[in-house]
Scaffold this motif. Sequence first.
Motif, mmCIF file in Angstrom:
data_model
loop_
_atom_site.group_PDB
_atom_site.id
_atom_site.type_symbol
_atom_site.label_atom_id
_atom_site.label_comp_id
_atom_site.label_asym_id
_atom_site.label_seq_id
_atom_site.Cartn_x
_atom_site.Cartn_y
_atom_site.Cartn_z
ATOM 1 N N THR A 155 -39.195 -16.956 -14.436
ATOM 2 C CA THR A 155 -38.904 -17.947 -15.476
ATOM 3 C C THR A 155 -37.667 -17.608 -16.317
ATOM 4 O OG1 THR A 155 -40.498 -16.828 -16.920
ATOM 5 C CG2 THR A 155 -41.280 -18.739 -15.664
ATOM 6 N N THR A 156 -37.143 -16.415 -16.234
ATOM 7 C CA THR A 156 -35.912 -15.974 -16.916
ATOM 8 C C THR A 156 -35.799 -16.443 -18.370
ATOM 9 O OG1 THR A 156 -34.649 -17.849 -16.004
ATOM 10 C CG2 THR A 156 -34.561 -15.757 -14.800
ATOM 11 N N PRO A 157 -36.712 -15.999 -19.253
ATOM 12 C CA PRO A 157 -36.531 -16.341 -20.666
ATOM 13 C C PRO A 157 -35.344 -15.623 -21.294
ATOM 14 C CG PRO A 157 -38.360 -14.822 -20.397
ATOM 15 C CD PRO A 157 -37.931 -15.216 -19.025
ATOM 16 N N ALA A 185 -28.353 -19.152 -13.688
ATOM 17 C CA ALA A 185 -27.201 -18.622 -14.419
ATOM 18 C C ALA A 185 -27.555 -17.374 -15.214
ATOM 19 C CB ALA A 185 -26.647 -19.692 -15.356
ATOM 20 N N LEU A 186 -28.839 -17.152 -15.448
ATOM 21 C CA LEU A 186 -29.283 -15.980 -16.195
ATOM 22 C C LEU A 186 -29.559 -14.781 -15.286
ATOM 23 C CD1 LEU A 186 -31.704 -17.593 -18.802
ATOM 24 C CD2 LEU A 186 -29.413 -16.659 -19.210
ATOM 25 N N LEU A 187 -29.381 -14.936 -13.983
ATOM 26 C CA LEU A 187 -29.699 -13.867 -13.032
ATOM 27 C C LEU A 187 -28.456 -13.367 -12.326
ATOM 28 C CD1 LEU A 187 -31.793 -12.192 -11.348
ATOM 29 C CD2 LEU A 187 -31.844 -14.127 -9.756
ATOM 30 N N GLN A 205 -37.493 -17.351 -6.617
ATOM 31 C CA GLN A 205 -38.385 -17.783 -7.700
ATOM 32 C C GLN A 205 -37.589 -18.255 -8.914
ATOM 33 O OE1 GLN A 205 -41.618 -17.967 -6.635
ATOM 34 N NE2 GLN A 205 -40.497 -17.188 -4.858
ATOM 35 N N VAL A 206 -36.490 -17.566 -9.198
ATOM 36 C CA VAL A 206 -35.650 -17.978 -10.323
ATOM 37 C C VAL A 206 -35.043 -19.355 -10.061
ATOM 38 C CG1 VAL A 206 -33.528 -17.465 -11.584
ATOM 39 C CG2 VAL A 206 -35.167 -15.626 -11.092
ATOM 40 N N GLY A 228 -32.912 -9.034 -22.761
ATOM 41 C CA GLY A 228 -32.421 -8.839 -21.407
ATOM 42 C C GLY A 228 -33.346 -7.927 -20.633
ATOM 43 N N VAL A 229 -33.269 -8.007 -19.298
ATOM 44 C CA VAL A 229 -34.118 -7.224 -18.397
ATOM 45 C C VAL A 229 -33.249 -6.564 -17.341
ATOM 46 C CG1 VAL A 229 -36.058 -7.269 -16.784
ATOM 47 C CG2 VAL A 229 -35.990 -8.910 -18.689
#
Length: 465
Positions: free
Chosen positions: A342-344, A377-379, A369-370, A154-155
């Motif tokens: 890119t939300t890995p 969904a990851l942001l 950008q996401v 996570g970030v």
Amino acid sequence: MTTSRRTLVTVLVAVLLGALFPAAPAVAEERGRTYEGTIDGADYLVKVPKRWNGTLVLYSHGLYVDPWVPKQIMLSTRPETEAWLLDQGYALAASNYKGTFGHAIEEALTDQIALLDWFEANVGEPRRTITSGMSMGAVISLKLAENNPGRFDGVLAQCGEYDAHGTWNSALDMLFALKTLLAPDADIDLVRPRDPQAAQAALEAVVAEAQKTDAGRARIALAGALGTVPGWALAHEPEPTASADRLAQQAMWVTGAYLYGYGPGARPEIERRAGGNPSSNVGIDYRRQLARSTGLDLVRQAYRTGGVELEADLDRLAAAPRISADPKAEAYMRHYTVARGTTPSPVLTTHTTGDGGAVAGQARWYGDQVRRNGDPALLRQTYVNRGGHCSFNAAEEIVLLRTLLSRVDTGRWPSTEPHRLTAAANALGDGYRLVPELFDPDGKEKPMPPSFTRFAPAPHPRPSR
């Protein structure tokens, strides 16, 4: 992330680094162990609590400008957050990057991974690893995850310049407007400065003189509006409503953040790193840029007060010779200082609404950008209703870290509604409310209640893509 998901190469690299960089002697403390050392010229600090819960938070600090640097390597944005995390069983680590000072993003992307490898080889394999950072460290944290898929779970990106290259272009717009409108005949190099200190001093003198008149203040406001710089700078004060106060605080950003931080005196450092001038305003239509700015009304009012013609000044900007970038330097900036989205792994961002150093439009740009390159969904993106750059209190930082960790553990985002985040931050108590004042020369701090809010930022004025 489990060990089974790691590549064999990653595990072997960690083992090799354990041999190449043996563990520094651990200093026993009441809370656990502290490691300090140097890896390939970069100092690091690691703290591991007695009862480590298996989670590592790898922290990336923001821009250090000589001679300012904290006495100790930062492990979180707020020191109270560091203490809370250790008490809750989290291990903390941070590299100070090679050279420590300046826009050391390239070095940070190597040095932080080297420290993570060292930790895994000498302390233990984390059950989960979070990368967190503030300001310049926010884009470092994002790019660490983007460049090393599978290494981070996570970030947390705080007050970030996710498109730092775009910020340099936006700063050029503002300084170009100041020079063109306030000192068109002055021999002041905005890029590739022959005498950086002389050029810096000359531009500072021009702007200082302009601040003495209504006409000069109107032109400073125009420069700020080109960068969507808000009229709110002071973290310890409510957002100003009077035009004079808004102009004064906007001017604090223009002079304090851009004239000093991106002016001729700052150019040699970034141009040395990039191999030339990375900034350009070729093809930029400043009339169109102003029309899209949230500062348009403030500029119009300031020009009426100053008795000068806005259209005439926009004509002067349109006619002024442009500045071109060196392609190699521009490519360097795009490669190292611009997030891809890119939300890995899950990403949580936060920004103050009155941030003029890294304008909130950066967060909006990153969200775009996401949507193009990653998984929306990851942001999740959050905002705090406060002036200043990175003017968060520990309660806000802690609640955001807990929110991100919940997403990592459950695979679902908990509520990020502002009232719920604020309530959770308030529940931590009065000991986590100190907020710094960026514009206070003594670094004054003041207790302020958590203040998450809904907010729709203006577009990033000079996106790199």
